[in-house]
Write a protein that holds these residues in place. Structure first.
Motif, PDB file in Angstrom:
ATOM      1  N   VAL A  82      18.706  11.696  -9.240  1.00 23.90           N
ATOM      2  CA  VAL A  82      19.026  11.764 -10.674  1.00 23.90           C
ATOM      3  C   VAL A  82      19.990  10.644 -11.050  1.00 23.90           C
ATOM      4  O   VAL A  82      19.774   9.888 -12.021  1.00 23.90           O
ATOM      5  CB  VAL A  82      19.653  13.138 -11.023  1.00 23.90           C
ATOM      6  N   ARG A 107      18.467   7.222 -11.020  1.00 21.40           N
ATOM      7  CA  ARG A 107      17.603   6.991 -12.187  1.00 21.40           C
ATOM      8  C   ARG A 107      18.442   6.788 -13.453  1.00 21.40           C
ATOM      9  O   ARG A 107      18.040   6.066 -14.352  1.00 21.40           O
ATOM     10  CB  ARG A 107      16.650   8.181 -12.365  1.00 21.40           C
ATOM     11  N   MET A 108      19.580   7.482 -13.471  1.00 17.44           N
ATOM     12  CA  MET A 108      20.455   7.328 -14.633  1.00 17.44           C
ATOM     13  C   MET A 108      21.226   6.014 -14.617  1.00 17.44           C
ATOM     14  O   MET A 108      21.885   5.646 -15.596  1.00 17.44           O
ATOM     15  CB  MET A 108      21.478   8.463 -14.668  1.00 17.44           C
ATOM     16  N   VAL A 125      19.632  19.352 -13.121  1.00 17.11           N
ATOM     17  CA  VAL A 125      18.730  18.331 -13.689  1.00 17.11           C
ATOM     18  C   VAL A 125      17.650  17.976 -12.664  1.00 17.11           C
ATOM     19  O   VAL A 125      16.459  17.864 -12.996  1.00 17.11           O
ATOM     20  CB  VAL A 125      19.525  17.076 -14.118  1.00 17.11           C
ATOM     21  N   TRP A 166      14.123  19.097 -14.267  1.00 16.49           N
ATOM     22  CA  TRP A 166      13.412  18.032 -14.992  1.00 16.49           C
ATOM     23  C   TRP A 166      13.100  16.802 -14.139  1.00 16.49           C
ATOM     24  O   TRP A 166      12.042  16.219 -14.266  1.00 16.49           O
ATOM     25  CB  TRP A 166      14.253  17.578 -16.210  1.00 16.49           C
ATOM     26  N   CYS A 167      14.116  16.438 -13.254  1.00 11.60           N
ATOM     27  CA  CYS A 167      13.981  15.125 -12.588  1.00 11.60           C
ATOM     28  C   CYS A 167      13.198  15.238 -11.280  1.00 11.60           C
ATOM     29  O   CYS A 167      13.726  14.990 -10.193  1.00 11.60           O
ATOM     30  CB  CYS A 167      15.381  14.542 -12.350  1.00 11.60           C
ATOM     31  N   PRO A 170       8.827  13.208 -13.253  1.00 13.02           N
ATOM     32  CA  PRO A 170       9.988  13.676 -14.026  1.00 13.02           C
ATOM     33  C   PRO A 170       9.586  14.041 -15.462  1.00 13.02           C
ATOM     34  O   PRO A 170       8.765  13.360 -16.063  1.00 13.02           O
ATOM     35  CB  PRO A 170      10.936  12.471 -14.009  1.00 13.02           C
ATOM     36  N   CYS A 225      11.051  13.710 -18.348  1.00 10.41           N
ATOM     37  CA  CYS A 225      12.152  13.077 -19.089  1.00 10.41           C
ATOM     38  C   CYS A 225      12.190  13.493 -20.559  1.00 10.41           C
ATOM     39  O   CYS A 225      13.254  13.573 -21.152  1.00 10.41           O
ATOM     40  CB  CYS A 225      12.036  11.557 -18.978  1.00 10.41           C
ATOM     41  N   CYS A 242      14.265  16.411 -20.754  1.00 12.00           N
ATOM     42  CA  CYS A 242      15.571  16.339 -20.083  1.00 12.00           C
ATOM     43  C   CYS A 242      16.682  16.024 -21.092  1.00 12.00           C
ATOM     44  O   CYS A 242      16.559  15.102 -21.898  1.00 12.00           O
ATOM     45  CB  CYS A 242      15.514  15.258 -19.000  1.00 12.00           C
ATOM     46  N   ALA A 287      17.972  12.311 -21.184  1.00 13.99           N
ATOM     47  CA  ALA A 287      17.073  11.191 -21.506  1.00 13.99           C
ATOM     48  C   ALA A 287      17.703  10.128 -22.418  1.00 13.99           C
ATOM     49  O   ALA A 287      17.524   8.921 -22.163  1.00 13.99           O
ATOM     50  CB  ALA A 287      15.786  11.724 -22.117  1.00 13.99           C
ATOM     51  N   CYS A 290      19.666   7.839 -20.183  1.00 14.90           N
ATOM     52  CA  CYS A 290      19.104   7.514 -18.876  1.00 14.90           C
ATOM     53  C   CYS A 290      18.105   6.369 -19.027  1.00 14.90           C
ATOM     54  O   CYS A 290      17.094   6.518 -19.747  1.00 14.90           O
ATOM     55  CB  CYS A 290      18.411   8.758 -18.316  1.00 14.90           C
ATOM     56  N   MET A 319      15.878   5.111 -16.995  1.00 12.27           N
ATOM     57  CA  MET A 319      14.506   5.466 -16.586  1.00 12.27           C
ATOM     58  C   MET A 319      13.916   6.488 -17.566  1.00 12.27           C
ATOM     59  O   MET A 319      12.744   6.405 -17.939  1.00 12.27           O
ATOM     60  CB  MET A 319      14.498   6.042 -15.184  1.00 12.27           C
ATOM     61  N   GLY A 320      14.803   7.416 -17.976  1.00  9.69           N
ATOM     62  CA  GLY A 320      14.360   8.435 -18.925  1.00  9.69           C
ATOM     63  C   GLY A 320      13.840   7.797 -20.199  1.00  9.69           C
ATOM     64  O   GLY A 320      12.794   8.201 -20.717  1.00  9.69           O
TER      65      GLY A 320
HETATM   66  S1  SF4 Z   1      15.792  11.404 -18.130  1.00  8.24           S
HETATM   67 FE1  SF4 Z   1      14.217  11.506 -16.633  1.00  8.24          FE
HETATM   68  S2  SF4 Z   1      14.814  10.159 -15.035  1.00  8.24           S
HETATM   69 FE2  SF4 Z   1      16.579  10.543 -16.292  1.00  8.24          FE
HETATM   70  S3  SF4 Z   1      17.598  12.209 -15.321  1.00  8.24           S
HETATM   71 FE3  SF4 Z   1      16.329  13.057 -16.830  1.00  8.24          FE
HETATM   72  S4  SF4 Z   1      14.430  13.519 -15.819  1.00  8.24           S
HETATM   73 FE4  SF4 Z   1      15.581  12.166 -14.524  1.00  8.24          FE
END
Ligand code: SF4
Length: 379
Positions: A160, A163-164, A199, A203-204, A209, A211, A214, A217, A220, A222-223
């Motif tokens: 997580v 990706r954040m 998370v 979601w992740c 994922p 996103c 989430c 998002a 994030c 990647m989100g």
């Molecule tokens: S937005 Fe997506 S990639 Fe980022 S923490 Fe949430 S689920 Fe993970």
């Protein structure tokens, strides 16, 4: 850079609502019991969760006995009947989750002892994160207790945070902790671990994922990308759906038109058949009327004939009767004539007899007179 990452972590702590209150440490409780307590907290308030844990400890000789018991039995053990205000449904759900928790732990670890987490925090956390009911969220709580309040770290959390953009991905939990500790205040360590763990669980997902659902998002990287792609995909899907709906609508209309044509053809066919049937019925009715009329006429002729015959018979009878009367009259007249003749004959005979008698008497008288005369003369 470090400030930016810290900001993200602060936002993360504010954005993610935990699925249950942060559990407290229970004196003299094992890690297994702490896990059970955390599971109970998802259904019951803290005091009730603690009293239920104590009640279960007293009711069952060991946790394995509880594992193989019925959920209702466990629920009854949590609060003896007539005590407590917890709704029975909630208590039963809590009991089912406790049973499920023990079953999953047993399946994953082949035992009911989580103390290995104290000696092997990294391996143990990895293993326990695979227990669905615990996930990374409650594993963080257990790891936090096992390591005496050290910042919980797991593979899911690293995923997580990577990706954040809050840290660089690593397989070493030591390195991960070292990277995170400067950014997370010690007092927020447990909440941080449970939030990021939640998370990761909810979601992740490592492969897919979610996103767009989430709460992290908006912050994030990647989100944002995944959400953008997802939105574009949703638009494409919406366009595709609209096309499919339009196609379906066109097909539906076409089908409707075809059905309407078929219905119209069928209606006309039925109409023709009805007309044919009507004409046939008319013909039959006319034939029937003609037949009845002929029968009527035939009956009238027969009646007439019968009447004429009756009349003729009556006339014959009358003539015969007349003849009979005439014959009778003739017979009577004959009889009368015969009688008259007989009477006349008799009268004639009588008269003749009388005359004969008279004659005879006259003759006798004359004879007598003659004799007398003769006698006189002789004298
Ligand atoms: S937005 Fe997506 S990639 Fe980022 S923490 Fe949430 S689920 Fe993970």
């Amino acid at each position: 850079m470090a400030t930016k990452k810290s900001d993200r972590i602060t936002k993360l702590l504010a954005a993610v609502p935990l699925s249950s209150p942060i559990p407290e440490v229970l004196p003299d409780a094992s890690l297994l019991e702490h896990g059970m307590y955390a599971v109970l907290l998802r259904h019951l308030p803290a005091t009730k969760a603690k009293s239920s844990l104590n009640a279960m400890q007293k009711a069952f000789p060991d946790w394995n006995e509880l594992r193989v018991s019925q959920a209702q039995e466990i629920a009854d053990a949590m609060t003896p009947r007539g005590k407590g205000k917890t709704r029975p449904g909630t208590q039963l759900s809590a009991a089912q989750d406790v049973k499920e928790y023990l079953a999953q732990v047993f399946q994953e670890t082949h035992g009911l002892d989580l103390e290995f987490l104290r000696t092997d925090p990294a391996g143990g956390a990895k293993q326990l994160a695979n227990v669905p009911i615990l996930g990374n969220e409650l594993t963080a709580f257990l790891a936090w207790i096992a390591e005496d309040g050290a910042l919980p770290v797991s593979g899911g959390m690293v995923r997580v945070l990577d990706r954040m953009g809050a840290m660089t991905r690593t397989t070493s939990m030591k390195k991960a902790r070292a990277a995170l500790e400067p950014m997370v205040p010690a007092k927020d360590g447990l909440r941080f671990g449970m939030s990021v763990g939640l998370v990761a669980d909810r979601w992740c997902d490592a492969r897919k994922p979610l996103c767009w659902e989430c709460p992290l998002a908006p912050d994030c990287p990647m989100g944002k990308k995944v959400v953008k792609d997802w939105e574009a995909q949703q638009k494409r899907l919406a366009v595709q759906r609209a096309k499919e709906e339009a196609r379906a609508e066109a097909a539906r209309k076409k089908e409707e038109a075809r059905l309407a044509r078929e219905a119209e053809r069928e209606r006309k066919r039925l109409e023709k058949e009805a007309e044919k049937e009507r004409k046939r019925a008319e013909r039959e009715a006319a034939a029937e009327a003609r037949r009845k009329e002929a029968e009527k006429q035939k009956a009238a002729v027969a009646k007439k004939k019968a009447a004429a015959k009756k009349k003729a018979d009556a006339a014959k009878k009358k003539a015969a009767a007349k003849k009979k009367v005439a014959a009778k009259k003739t017979k009577v007249a004959k009889a009368r004539t015969t009688k008259k003749k007989t009477t006349a004959k008799k009268a004639t005979k009588k008269v003749a007899k009388k005359a004969a008698k008279k004659t005879t008497r006259k003759k006798a008288a004359r004879t007598t007179k003659k004799r007398a005369t003769k006698t006189t003369r002789r004298r």
